[in-house]
Write an enzyme that holds these catalytic residues in place. Structure first.
Site, PDB file in Angstrom:
ATOM      1  N   GLU A 162      -6.527   1.927  11.490  1.00  0.00           N
ATOM      2  CA  GLU A 162      -5.540   2.803  12.001  1.00  0.00           C
ATOM      3  C   GLU A 162      -5.804   4.064  12.705  1.00  0.00           C
ATOM      4  O   GLU A 162      -5.523   5.090  12.824  1.00  0.00           O
ATOM      5  CB  GLU A 162      -4.819   3.570  10.647  1.00  0.00           C
ATOM      6  CG  GLU A 162      -3.698   2.596  10.040  1.00  0.00           C
ATOM      7  CD  GLU A 162      -2.760   3.617   8.957  1.00  0.00           C
ATOM      8  OE1 GLU A 162      -2.755   4.230   8.926  1.00  0.00           O
ATOM      9  OE2 GLU A 162      -1.958   2.593   8.342  1.00  0.00           O
ATOM     10  N   GLU A 208      -2.112  -3.837   4.426  1.00  0.00           N
ATOM     11  CA  GLU A 208      -1.530  -2.852   4.111  1.00  0.00           C
ATOM     12  C   GLU A 208      -0.030  -2.398   3.957  1.00  0.00           C
ATOM     13  O   GLU A 208       0.685  -3.049   4.981  1.00  0.00           O
ATOM     14  CB  GLU A 208      -1.576  -1.409   4.555  1.00  0.00           C
ATOM     15  CG  GLU A 208      -2.817  -1.054   4.207  1.00  0.00           C
ATOM     16  CD  GLU A 208      -3.161   0.692   4.660  1.00  0.00           C
ATOM     17  OE1 GLU A 208      -2.528   1.355   4.532  1.00  0.00           O
ATOM     18  OE2 GLU A 208      -4.441   1.155   4.791  1.00  0.00           O
TER      19      GLU A 208
HETATM   20  C1  PNW Z   1      -1.771   4.116   5.438  1.00  0.00           C
HETATM   21  N1  PNW Z   1       3.176   7.032   9.353  1.00  0.00           N
HETATM   22  O1  PNW Z   1      -1.278   5.746   6.500  1.00  0.00           O
HETATM   23  C2  PNW Z   1      -2.993   4.563   5.169  1.00  0.00           C
HETATM   24  O2  PNW Z   1      -4.241   3.701   5.844  1.00  0.00           O
HETATM   25  C3  PNW Z   1      -3.421   5.274   3.873  1.00  0.00           C
HETATM   26  O3  PNW Z   1      -5.072   5.614   3.400  1.00  0.00           O
HETATM   27  C4  PNW Z   1      -2.583   5.138   3.099  1.00  0.00           C
HETATM   28  O4  PNW Z   1      -2.566   6.487   1.689  1.00  0.00           O
HETATM   29  C5  PNW Z   1      -0.650   5.002   3.625  1.00  0.00           C
HETATM   30  O5  PNW Z   1      -1.020   4.176   4.756  1.00  0.00           O
HETATM   31  C6  PNW Z   1      -0.071   4.925   2.674  1.00  0.00           C
HETATM   32  O6  PNW Z   1       0.443   6.279   3.776  1.00  0.00           O
HETATM   33  C7  PNW Z   1      -0.111   5.754   6.889  1.00  0.00           C
HETATM   34  O7  PNW Z   1       3.531   7.782   9.223  1.00  0.00           O
HETATM   35  C8  PNW Z   1      -0.248   6.987   7.299  1.00  0.00           C
HETATM   36  O8  PNW Z   1       3.640   6.381   9.477  1.00  0.00           O
HETATM   37  C9  PNW Z   1       1.169   7.564   7.160  1.00  0.00           C
HETATM   38  C10 PNW Z   1       1.907   6.187   8.342  1.00  0.00           C
HETATM   39  C11 PNW Z   1       1.270   5.368   8.301  1.00  0.00           C
HETATM   40  C12 PNW Z   1       0.532   4.658   7.859  1.00  0.00           C
END
Ligand code: PNW
Length: 488
Positions: free
Chosen positions: A206, A394
């Site tokens: 990411e 994910e």
């Molecule tokens: C992902 N958004 O993070 C990460 O890869 C994980 O480590 C995390 O725990 C999981 O998703 C849940 O949040 C994100 O704002 C954080 O769209 C923010 C976003 C998407 C994914």
């Protein structure tokens, strides 16, 4: 009778029927339905579809000062008061470093065939570069052996945001080309030691989250709000680091090692599924991801992105672009929420349609519900860049997850979310989109970055005081999906 009245009357009758007060005896009614309704469609996935779960090192491991590990930017950030909800840290997290054997048994009980975990760079190269720390890598040797002994394929991510603090201190982390080069060396070292058993490696998790949140908005480690010129340089160094890692893995990995990345691309979802909006959604997906996935897949920055950066654009050499676009074996996509797009008469051909205030989201305010994103995400990736092997690296949701009086967690909202999203994923594979596997985020509740332990994403409830893991109702749902190889 007005429409409203008829609807209300209907609701009342339906309610009465549910209570058994209808004129038609319920048993007879069920017989009529059984006779007239076809059996539910199986909504199956292809044989061999890889069902998995995912976690990441800093979110689950704990043991931050053991066996030679030195701090990462997330240790520093979480120990800075006011940065994380309730000033939580990953010092202990799920204590997975010591409890990994039990956690593998949780996976086995679900029936998952694959596990996506991440390797903590500061365990393997505590100073970011220089001498490797064999004791740090050994944890992953133990974990990989345990997974394989239980019939679970290991999928390893090299960077899930825990950058060695030393690299941040030396050159400003991803602001410096040194970090990209050190990442390449670290990737080569891991490949050399693990690819006899680990056949799938993801370079970086990411860009779209850690770059934007960490170096632009400042709500994630290292907590910076860089001016545009320095920020665009950091983005460029990030994708360069990915490319250097791909090359190093090819050079040091055993034959048969497959390499990709796990990106939370912005997925344009057509507001209406017709030709003009679908074309607009595809254009939007290519354009909005120009700085990460698009340059990685195409080997050049789009004209629109170069124009957007203007005088702040970094210096980019042809050689850099070649490294960045080193061919991949697969693309991993982290997909949670939709970005709605419509066709537009302007020069870009599309417009993003913001969610209205009433648009429903899960308990995390950013997690808008939009199952179709799990159809359109892989669809666009396959079509735009002719990708033949796609993983959903994910997908999942947070939930309030309050244990009931009997101690169980009845997370029907998570099951609702998963059932709907998986139905759209099934639609994609049925249409021939080459999705080979799905990793549910997450195996268990864990350190949710700036939200600390307040937001739970796990299939297993973790009582952080005792480290007890309890399967939620959604774990039973996922076990059923895996057993049937179909949406349950
Ligand atoms: C992902 N958004 O993070 C990460 O890869 C994980 O480590 C995390 O725990 C999981 O998703 C849940 O949040 C994100 O704002 C954080 O769209 C923010 C976003 C998407 C994914």
């Amino acid at each position: 009778m007005t429409d409203q009245l008829s609807r209300r009357t209907f609701a009342k009758l339906a309610g009465a029927a549910a209570l058994g007060a209808s004129n038609i005896p319920l048993v007879a009614q069920a017989q009529v339905e059984a006779a007239t309704l076809p059996p539910p469609s199986p909504r199956s996935f292809p044989t061999g579809f890889l069902w998995g779960t995912a976690t990441a090192s800093y979110q689950v491991e704990g043991a931050v000062a053991e066996d030679g590990r030195l701090p990462s930017i997330w240790d520093t950030f979480s120990h800075t008061p006011g940065k994380v909800a309730k000033n939580a840290t990953g010092d202990v997290a799920d204590d997975h470093y010591h409890r990994y054997k039990g956690d593998v048994q949780l996976m086995k009980a679900l029936g998952v065939k694959a596990y996506r975990f991440s390797i903590a760079w500061p365990r393997v190269f505590p100073n970011g570069s220089g001498a490797p720390n064999a004791k740090g890598l050994d944890f992953y040797n133990r974990l990989v052996d345990e997974l394989l002994a239980n019939g679970i394929q290991p999928f390893a991510t090299l960077y899930h945001w825990d950058l060695p603090q030393a690299l941040q201190d030396r050159g400003g982390g991803w602001e410096s080309r040194e970090t990209a080069e050190a990442f390449g060396k670290y990737a080569g070292y891991v490949a050399q030691h693990l690819t006899d058993r680990v056949k799938h490696i993801f370079t970086i998790n990411e860009f779209g989250a850690f770059m934007e949140l960490g170096y632009n908005i400042g709500v994630h480690a290292p907590g910076l709000k860089l001016p545009p010129k320095r920020f665009y340089q950091a983005r460029h160094n990030g994708v360069l680091g990915h490319g250097l890692a791909v090359q190093a893995i090819r050079a040091s990995g055993k034959p048969g090692t497959k390499v990709g990345l796990a990106e939370n691309l912005v997925v344009g979802v057509p507001v209406i599924e017709n030709a003009e909006h679908i074309a607009a959604a595809e254009k939007a997906t290519r354009d909005i991801n120009a700085q990460y996935l698009t340059v990685i897949m195409e080997g050049k920055y789009t004209d629109a992105y170069i124009a957007r950066m203007g005088a702040n654009a970094p210096r980019v050499t042809a050689d850099d672009l070649k490294i960045i676009s080193s061919p991949l074996d697969f693309v991993g996509t982290n997909i949670y929420q939709p970005t709605f797009v419509r066709a537009d008469a302007g020069p870009s051909g599309y417009a993003v349609v913001p969610n209205p205030p009433s648009y429903p989201h899960m308990i995390s305010p950013w997690l808008f519900m939009g199952p179709e994103v799990l159809y359109w995400g892989p669809h666009h990736v396959a079509k735009l860049w002719n990708v033949k092997e796609i993983y959903i690296t994910e997908n999942g949701t947070s939930s309030s997850d309050v244990p009931a009086a009997d101690g169980k967690v009845y997370d029907t909202d998570r099951i609702m979310y998963l059932r709907n999203y998986l139905s759209q994923l099934q639609r994609a594979v049925a249409d021939g989109v080459p999705v080979k596997g799905y990793f549910l985020w997450s195996l268990m509740d864990n350190f949710e970055w700036a939200d600390g332990y307040e937001n739970r994403f796990g299939l297993h409830y973790v009582d952080y005081a005792t480290q007890r893991r309890t399967p939620k109702l959604s774990a039973a749902f996922y076990r059923e999906v895996i057993a049937r190889n179909a949406v349950a």
